[in-house]
Design a protein around this motif. Structure first.
Motif, PDB file in Angstrom:
ATOM      1  N   LEU A 110       0.823  -1.212   0.000  1.00 40.59           N
ATOM      2  CA  LEU A 110       0.000   0.000   0.000  1.00 40.59           C
ATOM      3  C   LEU A 110       0.854   1.258   0.000  1.00 40.59           C
ATOM      4  CD1 LEU A 110      -2.767  -1.053   2.557  1.00 40.59           C
ATOM      5  CD2 LEU A 110      -3.017  -0.821   0.082  1.00 40.59           C
ATOM      6  N   LEU A 111       2.100   1.158   0.507  1.00 44.79           N
ATOM      7  CA  LEU A 111       3.001   2.309   0.503  1.00 44.79           C
ATOM      8  C   LEU A 111       3.361   2.737  -0.912  1.00 44.79           C
ATOM      9  CD1 LEU A 111       5.387   1.272   3.423  1.00 44.79           C
ATOM     10  CD2 LEU A 111       3.534   2.954   3.488  1.00 44.79           C
ATOM     11  N   ILE A 112       3.355   1.760  -1.839  1.00 46.31           N
ATOM     12  CA  ILE A 112       3.705   2.075  -3.221  1.00 46.31           C
ATOM     13  C   ILE A 112       2.626   2.934  -3.870  1.00 46.31           C
ATOM     14  CG2 ILE A 112       4.340   1.070  -5.466  1.00 46.31           C
ATOM     15  CD1 ILE A 112       5.276  -1.394  -4.034  1.00 46.31           C
ATOM     16  N   VAL A 113       1.416   2.896  -3.311  1.00 45.08           N
ATOM     17  CA  VAL A 113       0.328   3.718  -3.840  1.00 45.08           C
ATOM     18  C   VAL A 113       0.706   5.197  -3.800  1.00 45.08           C
ATOM     19  CG1 VAL A 113      -2.074   4.424  -3.503  1.00 45.08           C
ATOM     20  CG2 VAL A 113      -1.432   2.025  -3.203  1.00 45.08           C
ATOM     21  N   LEU A 114       1.496   5.568  -2.795  1.00 42.02           N
ATOM     22  CA  LEU A 114       1.925   6.961  -2.675  1.00 42.02           C
ATOM     23  C   LEU A 114       2.849   7.373  -3.823  1.00 42.02           C
ATOM     24  CD1 LEU A 114       2.665   7.007   1.158  1.00 42.02           C
ATOM     25  CD2 LEU A 114       0.586   7.787  -0.017  1.00 42.02           C
ATOM     26  N   ILE A 115       3.518   6.397  -4.423  1.00 40.61           N
ATOM     27  CA  ILE A 115       4.444   6.682  -5.525  1.00 40.61           C
ATOM     28  C   ILE A 115       3.755   6.524  -6.869  1.00 40.61           C
ATOM     29  CG2 ILE A 115       6.645   6.034  -6.585  1.00 40.61           C
ATOM     30  CD1 ILE A 115       7.461   4.908  -3.840  1.00 40.61           C
ATOM     31  N   ASN A 116       3.145   5.354  -7.068  1.00 39.11           N
ATOM     32  CA  ASN A 116       2.445   5.081  -8.323  1.00 39.11           C
ATOM     33  C   ASN A 116       1.348   4.062  -8.039  1.00 39.11           C
ATOM     34  OD1 ASN A 116       1.686   3.904 -10.942  1.00 39.11           O
ATOM     35  ND2 ASN A 116       3.430   5.040 -11.759  1.00 39.11           N
ATOM     36  N   ARG A 117       0.109   4.496  -8.065  1.00 33.39           N
ATOM     37  CA  ARG A 117      -0.995   3.617  -7.690  1.00 33.39           C
ATOM     38  C   ARG A 117      -1.183   2.464  -8.671  1.00 33.39           C
ATOM     39  NH1 ARG A 117      -6.371   7.376  -8.759  1.00 33.39           N
ATOM     40  NH2 ARG A 117      -5.975   7.834 -10.949  1.00 33.39           N
ATOM     41  N   TRP A 118      -0.920   2.700  -9.963  1.00 33.16           N
ATOM     42  CA  TRP A 118      -1.110   1.640 -10.947  1.00 33.16           C
ATOM     43  C   TRP A 118      -0.097   0.513 -10.747  1.00 33.16           C
ATOM     44  CZ3 TRP A 118      -5.409   1.279 -13.633  1.00 33.16           C
ATOM     45  CH2 TRP A 118      -6.172   2.444 -13.835  1.00 33.16           C
ATOM     46  N   VAL A 119       1.156   0.882 -10.477  1.00 34.80           N
ATOM     47  CA  VAL A 119       2.168  -0.134 -10.183  1.00 34.80           C
ATOM     48  C   VAL A 119       1.796  -0.895  -8.926  1.00 34.80           C
ATOM     49  CG1 VAL A 119       4.591  -0.506  -9.547  1.00 34.80           C
ATOM     50  CG2 VAL A 119       4.008   1.119 -11.367  1.00 34.80           C
ATOM     51  N   MET A 124      -0.028  -5.734  -6.266  1.00 34.02           N
ATOM     52  CA  MET A 124      -0.964  -6.292  -5.288  1.00 34.02           C
ATOM     53  C   MET A 124      -1.821  -7.378  -5.914  1.00 34.02           C
ATOM     54  SD  MET A 124      -2.031  -2.678  -3.476  1.00 34.02           S
ATOM     55  CE  MET A 124      -3.450  -3.331  -2.591  1.00 34.02           C
ATOM     56  N   GLY A 125      -2.288  -7.144  -7.134  1.00 35.54           N
ATOM     57  CA  GLY A 125      -3.111  -8.139  -7.813  1.00 35.54           C
ATOM     58  C   GLY A 125      -2.356  -9.417  -8.098  1.00 35.54           C
ATOM     59  N   ALA A 126      -1.096  -9.276  -8.552  1.00 36.68           N
ATOM     60  CA  ALA A 126      -0.287 -10.457  -8.870  1.00 36.68           C
ATOM     61  C   ALA A 126       0.030 -11.259  -7.614  1.00 36.68           C
ATOM     62  CB  ALA A 126       1.003 -10.025  -9.567  1.00 36.68           C
ATOM     63  N   LEU A 127       0.425 -10.572  -6.545  1.00 37.62           N
ATOM     64  CA  LEU A 127       0.803 -11.273  -5.316  1.00 37.62           C
ATOM     65  C   LEU A 127      -0.413 -11.908  -4.652  1.00 37.62           C
ATOM     66  CD1 LEU A 127       3.075 -11.950  -3.385  1.00 37.62           C
ATOM     67  CD2 LEU A 127       2.696  -9.764  -2.235  1.00 37.62           C
ATOM     68  N   PHE A 128      -1.508 -11.155  -4.574  1.00 42.15           N
ATOM     69  CA  PHE A 128      -2.722 -11.701  -3.961  1.00 42.15           C
ATOM     70  C   PHE A 128      -3.233 -12.901  -4.757  1.00 42.15           C
ATOM     71  CE2 PHE A 128      -7.306 -11.992  -3.489  1.00 42.15           C
ATOM     72  CZ  PHE A 128      -7.459 -11.955  -2.109  1.00 42.15           C
ATOM     73  N   GLY A 129      -3.283 -12.764  -6.076  1.00 42.44           N
ATOM     74  CA  GLY A 129      -3.758 -13.866  -6.908  1.00 42.44           C
ATOM     75  C   GLY A 129      -2.879 -15.091  -6.811  1.00 42.44           C
ATOM     76  N   GLY A 130      -1.554 -14.881  -6.766  1.00 43.94           N
ATOM     77  CA  GLY A 130      -0.640 -16.016  -6.657  1.00 43.94           C
ATOM     78  C   GLY A 130      -0.792 -16.759  -5.349  1.00 43.94           C
ATOM     79  N   LEU A 131      -0.933 -16.008  -4.253  1.00 41.39           N
ATOM     80  CA  LEU A 131      -1.093 -16.655  -2.946  1.00 41.39           C
ATOM     81  C   LEU A 131      -2.449 -17.338  -2.821  1.00 41.39           C
ATOM     82  CD1 LEU A 131       0.518 -13.866  -0.754  1.00 41.39           C
ATOM     83  CD2 LEU A 131       1.420 -16.156  -1.144  1.00 41.39           C
ATOM     84  N   LEU A 132      -3.490 -16.694  -3.336  1.00 43.37           N
ATOM     85  CA  LEU A 132      -4.818 -17.312  -3.300  1.00 43.37           C
ATOM     86  C   LEU A 132      -4.822 -18.605  -4.105  1.00 43.37           C
ATOM     87  CD1 LEU A 132      -7.855 -17.343  -2.690  1.00 43.37           C
ATOM     88  CD2 LEU A 132      -8.191 -15.869  -4.681  1.00 43.37           C
ATOM     89  N   GLY A 133      -4.313 -18.544  -5.331  1.00 42.65           N
ATOM     90  CA  GLY A 133      -4.276 -19.742  -6.166  1.00 42.65           C
ATOM     91  C   GLY A 133      -3.367 -20.815  -5.599  1.00 42.65           C
ATOM     92  N   GLY A 134      -2.228 -20.386  -5.008  1.00 41.80           N
ATOM     93  CA  GLY A 134      -1.293 -21.353  -4.443  1.00 41.80           C
ATOM     94  C   GLY A 134      -1.872 -22.123  -3.276  1.00 41.80           C
ATOM     95  N   LEU A 135      -2.704 -21.481  -2.474  1.00 38.49           N
ATOM     96  CA  LEU A 135      -3.342 -22.187  -1.362  1.00 38.49           C
ATOM     97  C   LEU A 135      -4.578 -22.960  -1.827  1.00 38.49           C
ATOM     98  CD1 LEU A 135      -2.909 -19.542   1.460  1.00 38.49           C
ATOM     99  CD2 LEU A 135      -1.969 -21.848   1.423  1.00 38.49           C
TER     100      LEU A 135
END
Length: 210
Positions: A110-119, A124-135
């Motif tokens: 969420l700290l990266i939102v202060l720099i570039n929200r799209w990045v 966040m989408g890639a990491l969340f999706g990977g962990l959700l799918g991995g479990l």
């Protein structure tokens, strides 16, 4: 003048409704893609809405409870779709675990939102999706290597597409109207289509009714 409450007209309307419901039930039973997309969309939407309500009512105490409720809504909905025979009874619980772990791990991003929200949203989408799918793959009854890789990659790609399109439109569009969730459902549906061709077992009546 024709009476709008004429019994014959009411009978005709009732017959048309019965025919329409019969067609819908037939399509629902025949097409796993329809079931998967509908249950995934409803599960995510209902889960996120209930989580938001619980957080609004209970404050910080509502966060873990909201995550658990959201995970159950998503996992139960996906399993009810009967899109893939390998999704066992543990699927909803591993989905809950994926929601918990994925949500906790992406907090620092969420700290990266202060720099570039799209990045930030893409990461966040890639990491969340990977962990959700991995479990979630732990909820497959037969978790082969190809199953694990394909499902995790599909959720990573789905998360990359879903996060910016959903978070970027919040406040402008209702949750049901955001394009992120349908894209996530379609991406994971592609993975299911690929897995259905390669899994050795096929859906049976017993699996469909469990």
């Amino acid at each position: 003048m024709t009476n709008p409450m004429n019994p014959s007209r009411l009978t005709a309307i009732s017959q048309k409704l019965d025919h329409l419901l019969g067609q819908l039930q037939s399509y629902w039973s025949a097409y796993w893609l329809l079931r998967w997309i509908v249950t995934t969309l409803l599960g995510w939407t209902l889960g996120l809405l209930l989580m938001a309500l619980l957080i609004a009512w209970l404050g910080v105490m509502g966060v873990p409870l909201g995550m658990a409720v959201a995970g159950l809504c998503i996992g139960i909905g996906q399993r009810m779709a009967r899109a893939l025979p390998g999704m066992g009874r543990r699927w909803p619980w591993w989905t809950v675990a994926g929601i918990f772990v994925g949500s906790l791990v992406i907090v620092p991003l969420l700290l990266i939102v202060l720099i570039n929200r799209w990045v930030a949203w893409l990461l966040m989408g890639a990491l969340f999706g990977g962990l959700l799918g991995g479990l979630q793959v732990l909820g497959f009854r037969k978790a082969q290597d190809t199953t694990i890789v394909m499902w995790v990659l599909a959720n990573v790609f789905g998360g990359v597409l879903c996060a910016p399109l959903t978070l970027g439109t919040m406040g402008y569009l209702p949750l049901l109207c955001t394009p992120g969730l349908p894209l996530f459902a379609l991406v994971t549906a592609v993975a299911i289509h690929w897995l259905r061709k390669r899994l050795p077992d096929k859906p049976t009546l017993r699996e469909n009714t469990q």
